[in-house]
Each structure stands twice: as structure tokens, then as C-alpha cells.
Motif scaffolding. Structure first.
Motif, mmCIF file in Angstrom:
data_model
loop_
_atom_site.group_PDB
_atom_site.id
_atom_site.type_symbol
_atom_site.label_atom_id
_atom_site.label_comp_id
_atom_site.label_asym_id
_atom_site.label_seq_id
_atom_site.Cartn_x
_atom_site.Cartn_y
_atom_site.Cartn_z
ATOM 1 N N THR A 65 0.840 -1.206 0.000
ATOM 2 C CA THR A 65 0.000 0.000 0.000
ATOM 3 C C THR A 65 0.873 1.252 0.000
ATOM 4 O O THR A 65 0.619 2.200 -0.751
ATOM 5 C CB THR A 65 -0.913 0.007 1.246
ATOM 6 N N ASP A 115 -8.288 -2.235 4.789
ATOM 7 C CA ASP A 115 -7.237 -1.900 3.816
ATOM 8 C C ASP A 115 -7.427 -0.525 3.175
ATOM 9 O O ASP A 115 -6.480 0.260 3.068
ATOM 10 C CB ASP A 115 -7.186 -2.957 2.704
ATOM 11 N N ARG A 119 -5.264 2.875 3.504
ATOM 12 C CA ARG A 119 -4.704 3.512 2.306
ATOM 13 C C ARG A 119 -4.942 5.027 2.374
ATOM 14 O O ARG A 119 -4.070 5.827 2.025
ATOM 15 C CB ARG A 119 -5.373 2.929 1.066
ATOM 16 N N THR A 175 -6.929 6.454 -2.393
ATOM 17 C CA THR A 175 -7.974 5.426 -2.258
ATOM 18 C C THR A 175 -8.969 5.450 -3.401
ATOM 19 O O THR A 175 -9.470 4.401 -3.797
ATOM 20 C CB THR A 175 -8.852 5.612 -1.004
#
Ligand SMILES: [Zn+2]
Length: 400
Positions: A65, A115, A119, A175
Motif C-alpha cells: 500500500t 485496507d 490507504r 484510495t
């Protein structure tokens, strides 16, 4: 193509340039550089002894990431990620040392954020680095001794809030997922992650409208604590990001950057200090305009009602209204007052006076046509787009 540079908030850019040119800021930076040269800081050394470095083997997803975010934001530098034990949700990016960038996360944040939310946080922290926000040691200066002057403190906190907006946009660019962005900010603000609470965007944003309404009641724009806050209130950040997602940067046919920045100003104006209590020339010119403006708006349809007198006295004090105000002279003098306001005040400030004039227009419930004509005339001369007035007046329609 949308680059990290293109999405930086214009106010962040302008204010940081101004702050970096100030001798006070330069002196603190020199002091800090000297400190560093003497080997005092050693961030990496301290991180290694107090936090856990998350290598690619230990946290492959998070490292991936990080690299993806760096690609998007155009950062080309080795990065080290760290975790430290804390029940509070937090993350930080520290000034690079020996060509290496460090980003740290609290353990609770890593445990509770999914996740996409991570991010966003990662992109936000990298944004601070990309935009050089570390060059203005705002925390150090606000806590320093002797304290900085109140006006510099206000400039620093105002800049800092716009800097957060820029960093948020960098996170959003990474994102591309507005829901994840809103959820992260909700988690950060409330500390709540349990399934008992279900995040509702509409209700979260409603909090801003409630803020605006309470502000309208007293005719001021924010409380003293707000102006010294370095982070914008979370629902405001979400609102600002919602507008960003609807802009040309994030979607085809989105609103253009000028409109985006203007919308941002109207949100951030909620956190600027009110001109009603300040004694500066700038604030005085705004009050002079407010005085003439409220009376001319009230009198737009030929007479001033009881409700309008009440609204006037809310701004200027009980029994301050007089029947023998010379409205013709105020009318003739209006453009001079507006010129003075324009000379001293930035756009967000000028929007505040317009916001207060809208309070007068709504004194009898709904603004009527002659009142709107006067408001729009003042808006045009203040170089505030007319749709800002429409937006302020429509708040009222929703309440009816
Ligand atoms: Zn930040």
C-alpha cells in the motif's frame, strides 16, 4: 492527469509561502536545524527503540500500500513503516532523516482500519511530506516559549487546517473510495469501530448544518476554541472531501477547481474567528458594512419590521436601533464601505459578512425578492459569487 501538486489546497500553498517568509518562522527553523546538527533528534534511533519496524516480510500488504500510494503521489524515497502501542487512533509522518521517510501507526489504528481506510491514512501522511508541511514547525511554535503573537498563532492554525485538507485530498487520491475516506474520518473522530454503531454519512454531515444554525443564532461564526484548533473539525473534513470527490480532479464533468476552492472556503469560514469581536481595521470595516448592509437589506421592501429590528439588535446590541437612521446616506455610502472591506479582507472573511447579511434577510422567515436583490448586489461588489448567497438562503428553505 491529476497529480499531487494539482490538488493541493490553494490556501495551504499561499499561506505556507507567506509563513515561510516570516522571520519568526525562519528563526525557529534555524534553531531546530542547529539542534538537529548537534545530533539531538535522531528520530530513526528513537523509533527503533520504542516502535516496531514493519518490514515487507512482516506486513507485506501495508508495505505494498505504501509503495502504491508513493507512486500515485510521486514520492521516490525509501520508506520505513513503524507500529507503536497505543489505544488512540493515530498516524504520523516525520521529517525524513538520511534520505529515508518514516511513517508510524498506532497499534489500535492498524487493528481497526480496513485496507482502504489504511490507504487513506497512508496517503494523508505521505501528503504532509509531499507538500513540505514539515517545513513549518507549527506544533513547536504554538507550544514554544515565549509564545508567538496571537495574530501569528491564528495564521499558523488557519494554515494548519488547510494543510490537513491538502493531506486529506492526497489520501483521497490514493484510495479513490469516498466511503472508505468518510469511514476513516468517522473512526478517527469518534474512536468507535464496533458494530453497535453503524456509520451514516448523512447524519454525520448533518452535524455541520447544526453548527451553522447555532452560529446563525448569535451572528458569529465560531467559538474561540475553534480558531486555535490545528485540525478542521471532522465532519468539515468529510464535507470538504465530498466536494473534492465531485470535482474535476476525481471525475469527468466534475466541478472546476475554482468552484471547489470556493466551496472549501465557505466550509472553512466556519472555523475562522468572527469579525464581530475583533478590533482590527479589517474587522472594523466589516462591521461598518454589516451595519449599513443589515439596514439596507431590512429596508429593501420599503419598511423595517419588528423581527428585522430584533435581528439588527442581535448584532449591534439592545436598543441600538433608531428610527432616524439616515438610510439614504447609508445607501450612498455603501460602495465606499465595500471598497474598504475589499481592501482589508480575504474572501473567506468577506463571505462571513455576507453570511450575516443573510441572517437579516431571513429575519422574517424567508428572504423576499427585493432583499435578495440587495444581497446579490453586495455579493457582486465583494466579488463573492452569487451562488454562495443562494446556498446560504436555501438552508432556510430546508428548515421550513
Ligand atoms: Zn494530518
Amino acid at each position: 492527469m491529476t497529480t499531487s501538486d494539482s490538488i493541493r489546497s490553494q490556501h495551504d500553498r499561499a499561506l505556507s509561502e507567506l509563513l515561510l517568509s516570516l522571520p519568526e518562522v525562519q528563526a525557529v527553523n534555524q534553531k531546530l536545524a542547529l539542534h538537529e546538527a548537534q545530533g539531538h533528534l535522531g528520530v530513526r534511533r528513537r523509533l527503533l527503540s520504542t516502535s516496531v519496524r514493519m518490514s515487507s516480510a512482516m506486513a507485506p500488504g501495508l508495505n505494498r500500500t505504501a509503495r502504491q500510494c508513493m507512486d500515485i503521489l510521486g514520492v521516490d524515497m525509501p520508506v520505513e513503516l513503524y507500529a507503536y502501542s497505543s489505544p488512540h487512533f493515530n498516524a504520523a509522518c516525520v521529517k525524513p532523516e538520511s534520505g529515508r521517510l518514516f511513517i508510524m501507526f498506532s497499534s489500535s489504528l492498524l487493528d481497526s482500519f480496513d485496507d482502504e481506510e489504511l490507504r487513506f491514512v497512508m496517503g494523508h501522511e505521505l501528503g504532509h511530506f509531499v507538500y513540505g508541511h514539515h517545513d513549518i514547525p507549527v506544533g513547536y511554535m504554538l507550544k514554544g516559549q515565549p509564545p508567538v503573537s496571537p495574530s501569528l498563532a491564528l495564521q499558523l492554525t488557519s494554515w494548519s487546517r488547510y494543510a490537513e485538507i491538502s493531506a486529506d485530498r492526497a489520501g483521497a487520491l490514493c484510495t479513490q473510495n469516498f466511503d472508505a475516506v468518510a469511514r476513516s474520518l468517522f473512526k478517527l473522530a469518534s474512536g468507535v469501530t464496533s458494530t453497535v454503531v453503524r456509520f451514516n454519512l448523512k447524519d454525520f454531515l448533518q452535524q455541520i448544518d447544526d453548527m451553522q444554525m447555532t452560529d446563525d443564532l448569535v451572528g458569529t461564526s465560531s467559538s474561540a476554541e475553534d480558531w486555535f484548533m490545528t485540525h478542521p473539525f471532522s465532519p468539515l473534513r468529510v464535507k470538504a472531501l465530498q466536494m473534492f470527490h465531485q470535482s474535476e480532479y476525481m471525475k469527468k464533468d466534475g466541478v472546476n477547481s475554482a468552484t471547489l476552492e470556493l466551496g472549501l472556503e465557505s466550509i472553512m469560514a466556519l472555523m475562522e474567528p468572527s469579525y464581530l469581536e475583533s478590533k482590527t481595521d479589517a474587522a472594523l470595516s466589516m462591521r461598518h458594512l454589516l451595519f449599513a448592509g443589515t439596514l439596507l437589506v431590512a429596508n429593501a421592501n420599503g419598511s423595517i419590521s419588528k423581527a428585522e429590528i430584533e435581528a439588527f439588535e442581535k448584532f449591534f446590541g439592545k436598543n441600538e436601533f433608531r428610527d432616524d437612521f439616515n438610510l439614504e446616506r447609508l445607501r450612498a455610502d455603501l460602495s465606499t464601505r465595500i471598497d474598504t472591506v475589499n481592501k482589508y479582507n480575504s474572501l473567506p472573511k468577506r463571505m462571513q459578512v455576507l453570511k450575516d447579511l443573510c441572517v437579516m434577510a431571513r429575519a422574517e422567515g424567508k428572504a423576499n425578492h427585493p432583499e435578495i436583490v440587495v444581497l446579490k448586489e453586495i455579493a457582486t461588489r465583494l466579488e463573492v459569487p452569487g451562488f454562495f448567497v443562494d446556498q446560504l438562503l436555501s438552508v432556510n428553505t430546508e428548515l421550513d
